[in-house]
Design a protein around this motif. Structure first.
Motif, PDB file in Angstrom:
ATOM      1  N   MET A 146       0.828  -1.211   0.000  1.00 49.86           N
ATOM      2  CA  MET A 146       0.000   0.000   0.000  1.00 49.86           C
ATOM      3  C   MET A 146       0.857   1.252   0.000  1.00 49.86           C
ATOM      4  SD  MET A 146      -3.141  -0.810  -0.220  1.00 49.86           S
ATOM      5  CE  MET A 146      -3.934   0.695   0.305  1.00 49.86           C
ATOM      6  N   ARG A 147       1.954   1.212   0.788  1.00 53.59           N
ATOM      7  CA  ARG A 147       2.810   2.398   0.850  1.00 53.59           C
ATOM      8  C   ARG A 147       3.511   2.627  -0.481  1.00 53.59           C
ATOM      9  NH1 ARG A 147       5.597   0.979   6.583  1.00 53.59           N
ATOM     10  NH2 ARG A 147       5.497  -1.053   5.593  1.00 53.59           N
ATOM     11  N   ILE A 148       3.884   1.504  -1.151  1.00 47.80           N
ATOM     12  CA  ILE A 148       4.505   1.634  -2.471  1.00 47.80           C
ATOM     13  C   ILE A 148       3.508   2.213  -3.459  1.00 47.80           C
ATOM     14  CG2 ILE A 148       5.511   0.357  -4.410  1.00 47.80           C
ATOM     15  CD1 ILE A 148       6.667  -1.602  -2.371  1.00 47.80           C
ATOM     16  N   THR A 158       1.378   6.492  -6.985  1.00 47.39           N
ATOM     17  CA  THR A 158       0.254   7.379  -7.287  1.00 47.39           C
ATOM     18  C   THR A 158       0.657   8.841  -7.185  1.00 47.39           C
ATOM     19  OG1 THR A 158      -1.277   5.720  -6.399  1.00 47.39           O
ATOM     20  CG2 THR A 158      -2.114   7.969  -6.643  1.00 47.39           C
ATOM     21  N   ARG A 159       1.455   9.175  -6.163  1.00 50.83           N
ATOM     22  CA  ARG A 159       1.901  10.569  -5.992  1.00 50.83           C
ATOM     23  C   ARG A 159       2.759  11.020  -7.164  1.00 50.83           C
ATOM     24  NH1 ARG A 159       6.270  13.124  -4.361  1.00 50.83           N
ATOM     25  NH2 ARG A 159       7.374  11.200  -3.810  1.00 50.83           N
ATOM     26  N   PHE A 166       1.288  14.526 -14.045  1.00 52.99           N
ATOM     27  CA  PHE A 166       0.108  15.047 -14.730  1.00 52.99           C
ATOM     28  C   PHE A 166      -0.170  16.493 -14.351  1.00 52.99           C
ATOM     29  CE2 PHE A 166      -0.976  10.596 -15.696  1.00 52.99           C
ATOM     30  CZ  PHE A 166      -1.340  10.750 -17.026  1.00 52.99           C
ATOM     31  N   ARG A 167       0.234  16.894 -13.151  1.00 53.89           N
ATOM     32  CA  ARG A 167       0.071  18.300 -12.761  1.00 53.89           C
ATOM     33  C   ARG A 167       1.082  19.190 -13.487  1.00 53.89           C
ATOM     34  NH1 ARG A 167      -1.084  16.354  -7.377  1.00 53.89           N
ATOM     35  NH2 ARG A 167       1.136  16.544  -6.865  1.00 53.89           N
TER      36      ARG A 167
END
Length: 342
Positions: free
Chosen positions: A1-3, A8-9, A15-16
């Protein structure tokens, strides 16, 4: 989950930052396209002067491919000086004396190859063929590849590192709040730009002096001109790169975005400044090269170091470089307007 959270970040961050995402795809395409045209060499038409009709007849097989014309030796000297002649050919009893321009190694090789080919077609019997004597109008027979590209490399490295360091440094002035505090005072925008140009410019003078001296006296790169003129050219190159770096830093939010300008601003100039023969490139690239500062920087250094040009000879190139510098400085003054808070 942490990976997954880290992945995702990073994806969201890309994309930003639309500019980074576009550069990741478009920059390689742009550079590969440019390289495709740069290295798809076309035959540049040579300008060859001859002493008389006998030599012109000897080179008759070249008439359609090259410009062959009869001129005197004095006219040839003038054309060599104006970079309008690739070679001049004279008769000396049974010998043929060829004076090549000498300022461009790739053109030198092509001139000799086409002349030897034309003579062998006209006189297939090697026993009766005239002796070919080769001489350089500029440079010397002992020049190596580094001697030909040395002037271009000196200008290129000074331009690149000054552009990068000045851009990142000026950007840091913004991100740390120093520039904003200055803009909050009554100081004029042109005074800020001029102050930064002079402040950074002092260090670029030291850099230019050390690089030029090291190249000529330690690396022993061929130089027929005055060291003072070489230093003058490199200082103007540094000032031009300084004003360009400061201007473009106004459109970067961090060091990574500043570095992103390199494939868009620096790499095209590397290919079109004279490091590769511009004469053999497609015509649109030849026109584009005329709008790039490094083209005139390389020409001025090449004229002084290889051709031994005087100050008056390089004045047009210096004038264009200074014009670029002033234009970038004015654009920088205008760009600072968006950062002023009153």
């Amino acid at each position: 989950m942490r990976i997954n959270a880290i992945i995702t970040r990073i994806i969201r961050q890309f994309f930003r930052d639309k500019r980074t995402l576009a550069l990741l795809i478009l920059a390689p395409i742009l550079i590969l396209t440019l390289m495709n045209y740069v290295f798809s060499e076309q035959d540049a038409k040579l300008d060859i002067g001859v002493e008389n009709e006998n030599i012109q007849k000897t080179l008759s097989s070249l008439q359609k491919e090259e410009n062959i014309f009869i001129i005197t030796k004095e006219e040839a000297k003038t054309k060599f000086k104006n970079q309008e002649l690739d070679a001049y050919i004279q008769n000396d009893n049974n010998d043929i004396n060829v004076i090549v321009n000498g300022s461009d190694s790739s053109m030198n090789m092509k001139v000799l190859n086409v002349i030897k080919g034309a003579i062998s077609k006209k006189m297939p019997n090697q026993a009766n063929a005239p002796k070919l004597n080769i001489d350089n109008y500029y440079g010397s027979d002992d020049m190596e590849t580094i001697d030909y590209i040395g002037p271009v490399l000196i200008g290129l490295f000074i331009f690149f590192f000054v552009f990068l360091i000045s851009g990142v440094s000026f950007l840091r002035e913004r991100t740390t709040g120093t520039l904003e505090r200055l803009l909050a005072t009554p100081i004029k925008r042109y005074e800020i730009v001029l102050g930064y140009l002079i402040g950074f410019g002092i260090f670029t003078i030291f850099q230019s002096t050390i690089i030029s001296a090291y190249s000529i006296w330690v690396l022993d790169i061929y130089s027929a001109g005055e060291i003072g003129l070489i230093l003058l050219i490199t200082v103007i190159i540094a000032l031009c790169a300084l004003s360009l770096g400061m201007f473009l830093s106004s459109y970067a939010n961090n060091e990574l975005q500043m570095i992103q300008f390199i494939p868009l601003v620096i790499l095209p100039q590397v290919f079109l400044c004279g490091l590769f023969s511009v004469r053999t490139m497609v015509e649109p690239l030849q026109w584009i090269s005329k709008f790039m500062p490094l083209t005139y920087a390389s020409k001025a250094l090449n004229d002084v170091m290889i051709c031994g040009a005087s100050f008056m000879d390089i004045l047009p190139s210096l004038g264009i470089l200074l014009t670029f510098t002033v234009v970038f400085a004015i654009l920088n003054i205008l760009a600072l307007k968006k950062h002023r808070i009153w």
